[in-house]
Design a protein around this motif. Structure first.
Motif, short mmCIF file in Angstrom:
data_model
loop_
_atom_site.label_atom_id
_atom_site.label_comp_id
_atom_site.label_asym_id
_atom_site.label_seq_id
_atom_site.Cartn_x
_atom_site.Cartn_y
_atom_site.Cartn_z
N ASP A 193 24.15 35.14 41.43
CA ASP A 193 24.99 34.06 41.94
C ASP A 193 26.03 33.63 40.90
N LYS A 194 25.61 33.57 39.63
CA LYS A 194 26.56 33.19 38.57
C LYS A 194 27.64 34.25 38.42
N ALA A 195 27.25 35.52 38.49
CA ALA A 195 28.22 36.60 38.40
C ALA A 195 29.23 36.52 39.54
N GLN A 196 28.74 36.27 40.75
CA GLN A 196 29.62 36.14 41.89
C GLN A 196 30.62 34.99 41.71
N GLU A 197 30.12 33.88 41.18
CA GLU A 197 30.98 32.72 40.95
C GLU A 197 32.10 33.05 39.97
N LEU A 198 31.74 33.72 38.87
CA LEU A 198 32.75 34.09 37.86
C LEU A 198 33.74 35.11 38.42
N TRP A 199 33.24 36.05 39.23
CA TRP A 199 34.13 37.07 39.80
C TRP A 199 35.17 36.43 40.73
N LYS A 200 34.73 35.45 41.50
CA LYS A 200 35.67 34.75 42.39
C LYS A 200 36.66 33.92 41.58
N ASP A 201 36.18 33.30 40.48
CA ASP A 201 37.10 32.56 39.61
C ASP A 201 38.15 33.50 39.02
N GLU A 210 43.04 36.40 31.21
CA GLU A 210 42.03 35.44 31.63
C GLU A 210 41.15 36.04 32.73
N ARG A 211 41.77 36.79 33.60
CA ARG A 211 41.00 37.43 34.67
C ARG A 211 39.98 38.41 34.09
N LEU A 212 40.40 39.23 33.13
CA LEU A 212 39.49 40.19 32.53
C LEU A 212 38.38 39.48 31.75
N ARG A 213 38.70 38.37 31.10
CA ARG A 213 37.67 37.61 30.39
C ARG A 213 36.57 37.16 31.35
N LEU A 214 36.97 36.61 32.48
CA LEU A 214 36.00 36.13 33.45
C LEU A 214 35.20 37.28 34.06
N GLU A 215 35.88 38.39 34.34
CA GLU A 215 35.18 39.54 34.91
C GLU A 215 34.18 40.13 33.92
N SER A 216 34.52 40.15 32.63
CA SER A 216 33.59 40.69 31.64
C SER A 216 32.39 39.77 31.47
N GLU A 217 32.59 38.45 31.61
CA GLU A 217 31.45 37.53 31.60
C GLU A 217 30.58 37.77 32.84
N ALA A 218 31.23 37.98 33.97
CA ALA A 218 30.49 38.28 35.19
C ALA A 218 29.68 39.57 35.03
N ALA A 219 30.26 40.56 34.34
CA ALA A 219 29.57 41.83 34.14
C ALA A 219 28.23 41.63 33.43
#
Length: 353
Positions: A193-201, A210-219
């Motif tokens: 759920d947290k990964a999904q939230e970050l991916w949508k952000d 910034e997009r890649l930062r959030l996606e790498s955190e989601a990863a």
């Protein structure tokens, strides 16, 4: 159906033998390790100014961390992976950023899941590292693709149209407008759920770094969820974590193309273009020498590659546009997978615009 079930069973069992996770470094031990690593690599960090230099250093840090005995240098390894991810984000190296994120999830226990708005998720994200400097990787225009129908993003995803995985596919840039997932109580659900939230952000982020930062955190969170995920959720996780495999090859080919005299026109490609596709769609595309391209509308991050007759801009596995070659100084025309032959026109943005 049997093939799908076999894939799910094998994928789920593949992670059963993962090593026991180490306590996540924190407090004085983490601070000391952070100071130690920055002291050791201070010269390298100071010299890594360009995105390509940051990406190269990120790869080196991942390699060193992989080869460092975990028993003796637990906190130092953690800091190296975390720093590698930050450098990879600044260097627009998705593959290395994801590799570092997954390594953190492989070796260490998960951090606390942030719940407050604006709070950074995961202990490995931290604050921006001053040694990295500001990222010059992306234009600052806002990405208007969030919340609207993505012109280049509607794709069936891993499970095909009937499965509905990634109703709006991650594509090259990785963002998805929404996903058909299975909810229920399972051990990794909170991480998923947290990964999904970050991916949508990430889909709403105005800049590609910034997009890649959030996606790498989601990863990282997807990697924590993966060992206990099943069915459609596991398929989605695998899609998110493996979609970038071909990026390194594309970048190498793009760089090689600019080195030959016959491809000298590609130098004119680098920079920002005002692009019209069809009768109503407009955006600015910024091309980089490393084979990436940013868009201010639709999918915000893609990749480009040149052949003898075209420069092909790929937004995901199926959506693309092209410029005809040779690239002219002021105006080019091209084709679109969605809008057809001759539907693309572009003019180069002058430096003062």
């Amino acid at each position: 159906m049997r093939t799908l079930l076999a894939f799910l069973i094998l994928s789920a069992s593949a992670f059963a033998g993962e090593p026991a996770k180490l306590p996540r470094p924190a407090g004085d031990a983490l601070d000391a390790a952070d100071k130690s690593i920055h002291s050791i690599f201070d010269t390298d960090l100071a010299r890594a100014v360009k995105p390509s230099e940051k990406a190269t250093l990120a790869k080196s840090l991942v390699k060193i961390a992989d080869e460092t005995p975990e028993a003796d240098h637990n906190a130092e390894r953690f800091v190296m992976y975390r720093l590698a991810r930050e450098l990879a984000v600044a260097g627009r190296d998705r593959a290395t950023a994801f590799t570092a994120a997954v390594a953190i999830a492989k070796w260490w226990e998960a951090g606390a899941i942030a719940t407050e708005p604006g709070e950074t998720a995961g202990a490995s994200a931290g604050e921006s590292n001053p040694a990295l400097g500001e990222s010059n990787a992306a234009p600052s225009e806002s990405n208007p693709s969030a919340g609207e129908s993505n012109r280049a993003g509607a794709s069936a995803g891993v499970g095909g149209a009937s499965a509905g995985v990634g109703g709006a596919s991650a594509g090259v840039g990785g963002a998805s407008a929404g996903n058909c997932v299975v909810s229920g109580n399972w051990p990794g659900e909170k991480y998923f759920d947290k990964a999904q939230e970050l991916w949508k952000d990430a889909a709403k982020a105005p800049r590609s770094d910034e997009r890649l930062r959030l996606e790498s955190e989601a990863a990282e969170w997807y990697a924590y969820a993966r060992p206990t995920a099943t069915g459609i959720n596991l398929l989605l996780i695998e899609k998110r974590l493996t979609v970038e495999k071909e990026a390194a090859t594309v970048v190498k080919v793009a760089k090689a193309a600019t080195k030959t005299e016959k491809d000298a026109d590609l130098k004119l490609l680098i920079g920002t273009w005002n692009v019209d596709v069809g009768k109503e769609w407009h955006a600015k595309w910024t091309f980089f020498a490393d084979g990436t391209v940013n868009s201010t509308s639709g999918i915000s991050l893609g990749k480009w590659i040149a052949d003898a007759k075209h420069v092909k801009i790929m937004w995901n596995d199926t959506k693309w546009e092209s410029f005809a070659r040779p690239i002219r100084r002021n105006i080019v025309a091209g084709d679109s997978q969605e809008f057809g032959k001759g539907s693309v026109s572009a003019t180069k943005v002058k430096a003062r615009e």
